[in-house]
Design an enzyme around this catalytic site. Structure first.
Site, PDB file in Angstrom:
ATOM      1  N   ASP A  11      -9.900  -5.403  -4.179  1.00  0.00           N
ATOM      2  CA  ASP A  11      -9.397  -4.312  -3.351  1.00  0.00           C
ATOM      3  C   ASP A  11     -10.324  -3.099  -3.448  1.00  0.00           C
ATOM      4  O   ASP A  11     -10.529  -2.548  -4.528  1.00  0.00           O
ATOM      5  CB  ASP A  11      -7.981  -3.932  -3.809  1.00  0.00           C
TER       6      ASP A  11
ATOM      7  N   SER B  69       0.826  -1.193   0.000  1.00  0.00           N
ATOM      8  CA  SER B  69       0.000   0.000   0.000  1.00  0.00           C
ATOM      9  C   SER B  69       0.871   1.259   0.000  1.00  0.00           C
ATOM     10  O   SER B  69       1.669   1.455  -0.915  1.00  0.00           O
ATOM     11  CB  SER B  69      -0.976  -0.040   1.180  1.00  0.00           C
TER      12      SER B  69
ATOM     13  N   HIS C 268      -7.531  -5.823   0.058  1.00  0.00           N
ATOM     14  CA  HIS C 268      -6.306  -5.032   0.190  1.00  0.00           C
ATOM     15  C   HIS C 268      -5.219  -5.771   0.984  1.00  0.00           C
ATOM     16  O   HIS C 268      -4.131  -5.239   1.149  1.00  0.00           O
ATOM     17  CB  HIS C 268      -6.650  -3.703   0.886  1.00  0.00           C
TER      18      HIS C 268
END
Length: 263
Positions: free
Chosen positions: A213, A98, A241
């Site tokens: 996601d 991320s 995610h």
């Protein structure tokens, strides 16, 4: 073992260093607003296979110091460079999830991939991060009820079912961050872009992204794949995610296979 490394006067980053006697190092950069502990299910497995796993809490998060400033990609990437030099790391695999993926990308461009032999991007918040609408909502909630914000993050993070105890653990990881660093990185993800960094990546790159996601759309993984030379995109069909947890056996297998190819 865990220790602190000073990255500027009065600012120390926490480093978790597992199996330090191994020469095959994998450096992990966590996502917002978490810490190195999100990779527990990699640290349980990879060291037993002979890998050195190094988890770094960036400034403002986890066990690291929490200064009021320095929450932009250049400074965050510079912090990582100082840790890399302090540990004298060479030919290591850099793994970023991320926002950690965004920091890894800036590290590769700003520091010319110093010491990195391979790059792994997991649901990376790149080349863009949050939309203005999403960022403004998170900022407003963080200002007024940060635990509520973290609960919302937890609820949108995973595609697969998570137990209440796991949800509680994950929730508390996010609350270890300072309020100001949590908000500053939301602004970072809203305002800074990484398009110019992508052509500067010159090592093999593995892009892992959950197709479900809701935080960073899968379309961004395709864009990374198109703009990073020598990259491979692996969709994770049953993940949101967090493929490092949701499909952790597959994730660990693919990660170790990729690392082995560089030896």
């Amino acid at each position: 073992m865990g220790y602190f490394i000073e990255v500027e006067s009065g600012v120390h980053l926490y480093v978790e260093d597992i199996n330090p006697e191994s020469s095959e190092a994998v450096v992990f950069l966590h996502g917002w607003p978490l810490s190195h502990k999100q990779f527990e299910y990699q640290f349980n497995v990879l060291p037993a296979q002979g890998y050195r796993c190094i988890g770094i809490d960036w400034r403002g998060f986890g066990h690291s110091d929490k200064p009021m400033d320095g929450y932009h990609y250049n400074r965050l990437a510079d912090d990582i460079r100082i840790v890399v030099d302090a540990l004298q790391l060479e030919s290591f695999t850099l793994v970023g999830h991320s926002t950690g993926g965004s920091i890894a990308i800036r590290y590769m461009s700003r520091h010319k991939g110093h010491g990195v032999s391979k790059l792994v991007l997991i649901d990376a918040a790149a080349p863009v991060g949050f939309t203005k609408e999403n960022a403004d909502h998170l900022l407003n909630t963080a200002r007024n009820d940060r635990p509520k914000m973290m609960r919302e993050v937890t609820e949108t993070f995973f595609f697969q079912y998570i137990t209440q105890p796991f949800s509680d653990w994950f929730f508390h990881l996010g609350l270890q961050a300072a309020g100001w660093s949590t908000k500053a990185v939301i602004v970072l993800l809203r305002d800074e872009k990484l398009y110019a960094d992508l052509p500067k990546i010159s090592v093999p790159a593995l892009i892992i992204h959950g197709i479900h996601d809701k935080v960073i759309p899968f379309a961004q993984a395709r864009e990374l794949h198109q703009n990073i030379r020598d990259s491979e995109l692996v969709p994770f069909q049953y993940s949101g995610h967090g493929p490092f947890w949701e499909e952790r056996e597959k994730f660990n297998r693919i990660l170790t296979q990729f690392v082995k190819e560089s030896l």
